[in-house]
Design a protein around this motif. Sequence first.
Motif, PDB file in Angstrom:
ATOM      1  N   UNK A 262      16.275 -32.825  -2.194  1.00 58.06           N
ATOM      2  CA  UNK A 262      15.594 -32.648  -0.907  1.00 58.06           C
ATOM      3  C   UNK A 262      14.226 -33.306  -0.875  1.00 58.06           C
ATOM      4  N   UNK A 263      13.786 -33.657   0.326  1.00 53.39           N
ATOM      5  CA  UNK A 263      12.360 -33.877   0.551  1.00 53.39           C
ATOM      6  C   UNK A 263      11.839 -32.502   0.914  1.00 53.39           C
ATOM      7  N   UNK A 264      10.944 -31.950   0.144  1.00 50.54           N
ATOM      8  CA  UNK A 264      10.843 -30.506   0.001  1.00 50.54           C
ATOM      9  C   UNK A 264      10.212 -29.755   1.160  1.00 50.54           C
ATOM     10  N   UNK A 265       9.575 -30.445   2.111  1.00 50.93           N
ATOM     11  CA  UNK A 265       9.015 -29.664   3.205  1.00 50.93           C
ATOM     12  C   UNK A 265      10.121 -29.017   4.034  1.00 50.93           C
ATOM     13  N   UNK A 266       9.807 -27.846   4.586  1.00 49.30           N
ATOM     14  CA  UNK A 266      10.742 -27.155   5.478  1.00 49.30           C
ATOM     15  C   UNK A 266      10.105 -27.045   6.851  1.00 49.30           C
ATOM     16  N   UNK A 267      10.854 -27.431   7.871  1.00 52.05           N
ATOM     17  CA  UNK A 267      10.336 -27.458   9.235  1.00 52.05           C
ATOM     18  C   UNK A 267      10.990 -26.353  10.056  1.00 52.05           C
ATOM     19  N   UNK A 268      10.187 -25.662  10.844  1.00 51.39           N
ATOM     20  CA  UNK A 268      10.718 -24.593  11.683  1.00 51.39           C
ATOM     21  C   UNK A 268      11.751 -25.134  12.673  1.00 51.39           C
ATOM     22  N   UNK A 269      11.435 -26.295  13.290  1.00 58.15           N
ATOM     23  CA  UNK A 269      12.343 -26.801  14.324  1.00 58.15           C
ATOM     24  C   UNK A 269      13.672 -27.244  13.742  1.00 58.15           C
ATOM     25  N   UNK A 320       3.351 -28.051  -3.752  1.00 61.62           N
ATOM     26  CA  UNK A 320       2.869 -26.767  -4.244  1.00 61.62           C
ATOM     27  C   UNK A 320       1.931 -27.058  -5.407  1.00 61.62           C
ATOM     28  N   UNK A 321       0.704 -26.566  -5.310  1.00 65.60           N
ATOM     29  CA  UNK A 321      -0.303 -26.795  -6.349  1.00 65.60           C
ATOM     30  C   UNK A 321      -0.423 -28.287  -6.663  1.00 65.60           C
ATOM     31  N   UNK A 322      -0.350 -29.107  -5.608  1.00 63.37           N
ATOM     32  CA  UNK A 322      -0.534 -30.547  -5.762  1.00 63.37           C
ATOM     33  C   UNK A 322       0.653 -31.305  -6.295  1.00 63.37           C
ATOM     34  N   UNK A 323       1.791 -30.648  -6.432  1.00 63.21           N
ATOM     35  CA  UNK A 323       2.977 -31.305  -6.991  1.00 63.21           C
ATOM     36  C   UNK A 323       4.144 -31.149  -6.024  1.00 63.21           C
ATOM     37  N   UNK A 324       4.836 -32.240  -5.762  1.00 65.37           N
ATOM     38  CA  UNK A 324       5.925 -32.192  -4.794  1.00 65.37           C
ATOM     39  C   UNK A 324       7.064 -31.313  -5.304  1.00 65.37           C
ATOM     40  N   UNK A 325       7.412 -30.302  -4.522  1.00 63.98           N
ATOM     41  CA  UNK A 325       8.581 -29.473  -4.809  1.00 63.98           C
ATOM     42  C   UNK A 325       8.451 -28.515  -5.966  1.00 63.98           C
ATOM     43  N   UNK A 326       7.253 -28.341  -6.515  1.00 65.47           N
ATOM     44  CA  UNK A 326       7.103 -27.506  -7.712  1.00 65.47           C
ATOM     45  C   UNK A 326       7.642 -26.101  -7.497  1.00 65.47           C
ATOM     46  N   UNK A 327       7.422 -25.558  -6.299  1.00 61.61           N
ATOM     47  CA  UNK A 327       7.836 -24.182  -6.021  1.00 61.61           C
ATOM     48  C   UNK A 327       9.356 -24.030  -6.021  1.00 61.61           C
ATOM     49  N   UNK A 328      10.079 -25.148  -5.740  1.00 60.77           N
ATOM     50  CA  UNK A 328      11.521 -25.063  -5.512  1.00 60.77           C
ATOM     51  C   UNK A 328      12.370 -25.480  -6.711  1.00 60.77           C
ATOM     52  N   UNK A 329      11.775 -26.167  -7.662  1.00 61.23           N
ATOM     53  CA  UNK A 329      12.575 -26.769  -8.738  1.00 61.23           C
ATOM     54  C   UNK A 329      12.755 -25.781  -9.887  1.00 61.23           C
ATOM     55  N   UNK A 330      14.012 -25.617 -10.304  1.00 61.13           N
ATOM     56  CA  UNK A 330      14.347 -24.693 -11.392  1.00 61.13           C
ATOM     57  C   UNK A 330      14.974 -25.480 -12.540  1.00 61.13           C
ATOM     58  N   UNK A 331      14.605 -25.139 -13.755  1.00 59.94           N
ATOM     59  CA  UNK A 331      15.293 -25.707 -14.920  1.00 59.94           C
ATOM     60  C   UNK A 331      16.520 -24.853 -15.223  1.00 59.94           C
TER      61      UNK A 331
END
Length: 344
Positions: A262-269, A320-331
């Motif tokens: 994904x391109x990690x931003x989430x849009x309401x619309x 997230x914290x200056x890194x793209x997608x950090x909040x969403x990525x799981x190992x």
Amino acid sequence: MSNRLAQETSPYLLQHADNPVDWYPWGEEALAKAKAEDKPILLSVGYAACHWCHVMAHESFEDAATAAIMNKYFVNIKVDREERPDIDRIYMDAVVAMTGQGGWPMTVAMTPDGEPFFGGTYYPRVPRYGMPSFSQVLLRLKDVWGQDRGNVVKQAKGISQHIQRHVALEGKGEVVTAASMGRAAQQALVDFDRVDGGFGSAPKFPPSMLLTFLLQEYQRTGDEEILHAVEFTLEKMAYGGMYDQVGGGFARYSVDGQWLVPHFEKMLYDNGLLSRLYVRAFMVTGRPLYRRIAEESLDWAIKEMREAEGGFYSSLDADSEGEEGKFYVWSAAEIDEILGEEGA
């Protein structure tokens, strides 16, 4: 020292209020300055949740040397595409006409009359990815404006006329009939990706309105090929990485053709349109998958996008914290640690 964007209300424009770039918001003041000083306009369009908009801002718009070039040779205008979708649409049409593709951040050079003669998207601060640096682009545009003005103006007028014809054609569509809707549906199926779902190639945006139209066409005609295109795409999006399998809700788009990354931003619309689409698909087919995706996406919006007074935020940032997608990525190790035997 703040620039003129400090007086704006757009969160995106306010992010650029402390840039050393002498930014103007879109308006008569900037256009008049360009005419008075006989300078080309440099238009930069983006939005608050856009990762590459942030990257270009940090690399170039916060860089004093790059800003000095911009301020000396251009009148610089910053636009929030979510605040001014009308301006974004006009100049995105121009960029696509010039380059064959578009995206954000959008970078456009135009005459003082607002006619575009150059367009692109992200440019790095130093040459890489096979692209010139942003400073190199700026200096080349400065040279062309100063040394080849006649051809620049001629090209700009040609592009503007192309856009005007395009807008005029949009307003002269035929009366909608059953036959014209059928032709539109069949034309859409020509671009249907029969391997991965969706239409066209990467990057893939969720085609909410097209799928809604096709679902209506299936209900009108009973054409099973149309229904297959809709269901196959809905399944691929729901099972892919563009859908947040843990928290619910869809990211803005997939950078690949398989709905995986994904391109990690989430849009309401986006999620509003997709939730409605999955509800309609459930109503037509009765498949529980579609109901689950709609409910999870709406639950996500209520949980994460609603503010205290009951309104909704428009987007979640890609970073997230200056890194793209950090909040969403799981190992894989993190998944196994949390889910244990169910990790697989």
